[in-house]
Scaffold this active site. Structure first.
Site, short mmCIF file in Angstrom:
data_model
loop_
_atom_site.label_atom_id
_atom_site.label_comp_id
_atom_site.label_asym_id
_atom_site.label_seq_id
_atom_site.Cartn_x
_atom_site.Cartn_y
_atom_site.Cartn_z
N SER A 185 -4.65 3.78 14.11
CA SER A 185 -3.96 4.95 13.55
C SER A 185 -4.22 6.25 14.30
CB SER A 185 -4.38 5.13 12.09
OG SER A 185 -5.78 5.29 12.00
N HIS A 213 -0.34 0.03 10.21
CA HIS A 213 0.56 0.84 11.05
C HIS A 213 1.52 -0.03 11.87
CE1 HIS A 213 -1.34 4.76 10.25
NE2 HIS A 213 -2.39 3.99 10.03
N LYS A 244 3.43 3.39 4.57
CA LYS A 244 3.88 3.86 5.89
C LYS A 244 5.32 3.36 6.12
CE LYS A 244 -0.97 3.95 6.89
NZ LYS A 244 -1.16 5.22 6.19
C1 LIG Z 1 -5.49 1.13 8.93
C2 LIG Z 1 -5.30 1.60 7.52
N1 LIG Z 1 -5.64 0.79 6.51
C3 LIG Z 1 -5.48 1.16 5.23
C4 LIG Z 1 -4.98 2.41 4.91
C5 LIG Z 1 -4.86 2.81 3.47
O1 LIG Z 1 -3.56 2.71 3.02
P1 LIG Z 1 -3.05 3.45 1.72
O2 LIG Z 1 -2.50 4.76 2.13
O3 LIG Z 1 -2.00 2.53 1.17
O4 LIG Z 1 -4.20 3.56 0.79
C6 LIG Z 1 -4.59 3.27 5.92
C7 LIG Z 1 -4.04 4.60 5.58
O5 LIG Z 1 -4.08 5.55 6.27
C8 LIG Z 1 -4.76 2.87 7.27
O6 LIG Z 1 -4.46 3.69 8.29
#
Ligand SMILES: Cc1ncc(COP(=O)(O)O)c(C=O)c1O
Length: 392
Positions: A185, A213, A244
């Protein structure tokens, strides 16, 4: 000693940063015009820092599905998945995700954060080992912490470092789970998944890939990095989010392991929180359908990504290692990063400002993320706004 005394260092460092940009600490999107534009400070601003890769939050089909769900099923479930909070749409979403990802089982959670917390804290415990990429998301670290598992980090995307740890730790005769992301990310780079799978097999480890992502972004059908690399059957647990490319809120874990279902009974972040609202699930289902029906969205996103990465490279910005819908523009000096971020906003372009320790290797990042909903004209404007940063 007051409870808040422990924040004094944080407070001091925030005060220090405020001198560079008072604006940074209270950006409000006053009016949302579309997936790619909002009014900020009374100015029409292009949104280039949203994770909204496919523009789903403003698609007619997605909005209609969410509105219909609210009208028919109400605004919230008022209960956990284990109690009154499992509606038929939660079950249908699980079936649709399983079919899409070609996995036997899927559990839907209230957020992606909860999915990682739930799966990691339950699957692995104090007698197990997790080896994770140092750049993994906080929810992966937090899931390990909640499970009390032994955590070892390997250097970001460094297969040699992973191999060394596997070699040493596999002598302990315990379960080893490797945790990585598909597309990272912050730097927007892919995990070297073929090599990771090879090591997983060699050392008899398990593999979890967080495709938060990369869902809808990578792979011929949008199933993520594992699809792109051709290793889907070797990934034990796929984690994902609705927040996302699906333009909603929610998360999931998919797997071919039959016993995944047991997590529903064992995992506290599944049992002890309210389930996703009908509107959130309905929106994510409609978006998933569009991912299947409109592969051209993915092509458009990558066209934008290649174009902007190329333009910024020509301008000699220090970028992430590869073209991607996430393009970090890196600054060694934090004051310069703030000056650039301020200037971009004044010129009508919003990007994410990310500061250490959330960034790799202590640099500040102006993190651009692109959307299939951007027009080429908007992407050109983003490039022009960066061009206007020369001299900062
Ligand atoms: C790699 C990754 N895993 C999990 C999440 C968490 O997702 P959520 O926004 O649905 O809580 C994110 C959110 O930024 C993320 O970038």
């Amino acid at each position: 000693m007051g409870l808040f005394d422990k924040f004094s260092r944080l407070e001091a460092s925030l005060d220090g940063l405020r001198q560079y940009s008072a604006r940074f600490f209270n950006v409000v999107l006053d009016e949302i015009i579309s997936s790619t534009e909002a009014i900020i400070d009374g100015r029409r601003t292009i949104l280039a820092g949203t994770n909204n890769y496919l523009g789903m939050p403003h698609r007619k089909e997605v909005i209609e599905a969410a509105c219909k769900a609210v009208r028919e099923q109400g605004t919230g479930t008022t209960g956990s998945r284990m109690a009154n909070g499992t509606y038929s749409i939660h079950v249908e979403m699980e079936q649709e995700l399983s079919a899409f990802l070609k996995k036997g089982h899927t559990i839907v959670f209230t957020t992606g954060y909860a999915a990682n917390l739930a799966v990691l804290s339950t699957l692995v415990g104090p007698k197990d080992i997790v080896i994770l990429d140092a750049d993994c998301h906080a929810s992966i670290y937090d899931g390990c912490r909640l499970g009390g598992v032994q955590v070892y980090r390997f250097r970001h995307n460094d297969l040699d470092d992973l191999q060394k740890r596997l070699h040493r730790l596999s002598k302990k005769d315990t379960n080893i789970l490797i945790a990585v992301e598909g597309l990272y990310s912050m730097l927007g780079d892919r995990a070297p998944l073929a090599g990771i799978v090879e090591l997983k097999k060699r050392y008899g480890a398990w593999l979890l890939v967080d495709e938060a992502h990369s869902l809808g972004v990578l792979g011929e059908h949008g199933r993520g990095l594992a699809e792109e690399v051709g290793v889907e059957d070797d990934v034990d647990f796929v984690i994902g989010t609705f927040s996302k490319s699906l333009g909603s809120v929610g998360g999931y874990c998919s797997s071919n392991h039959e016993k995944l279902e047991l997590l529903r009974f064992a995992s506290r972040p599944y049992v002890f929180t309210a389930s996703s609202s009908p509107a959130n699930i309905a929106a994510a289902r409609a978006a998933l359908k569009l991912i299947v029906e409109e592969p051209e969205l993915r092509r458009k996103l990558w066209d934008h990504a290649d174009f902007l990465y190329g333009r910024l490279k020509e301008m000699d910005f220090i970028l992430g290692p590869e073209p991607s819908p996430i393009i970090p523009v890196r600054y060694k000096e934090i004051p310069r990063a703030f000056a650039a971020w301020n200037r971009l906003l004044e010129n009508g372009v919003y990007v994410n400002m990310v500061l250490p320790p959330a960034t790799p290797d202590g640099t500040a990042l102006l993190r651009c993320s692109l959307s299939a909903a951007h027009s080429r004209q908007q992407v050109e404007k983003i490039a022009e706004a960066f061009e206007a940063l020369r001299g900062i």
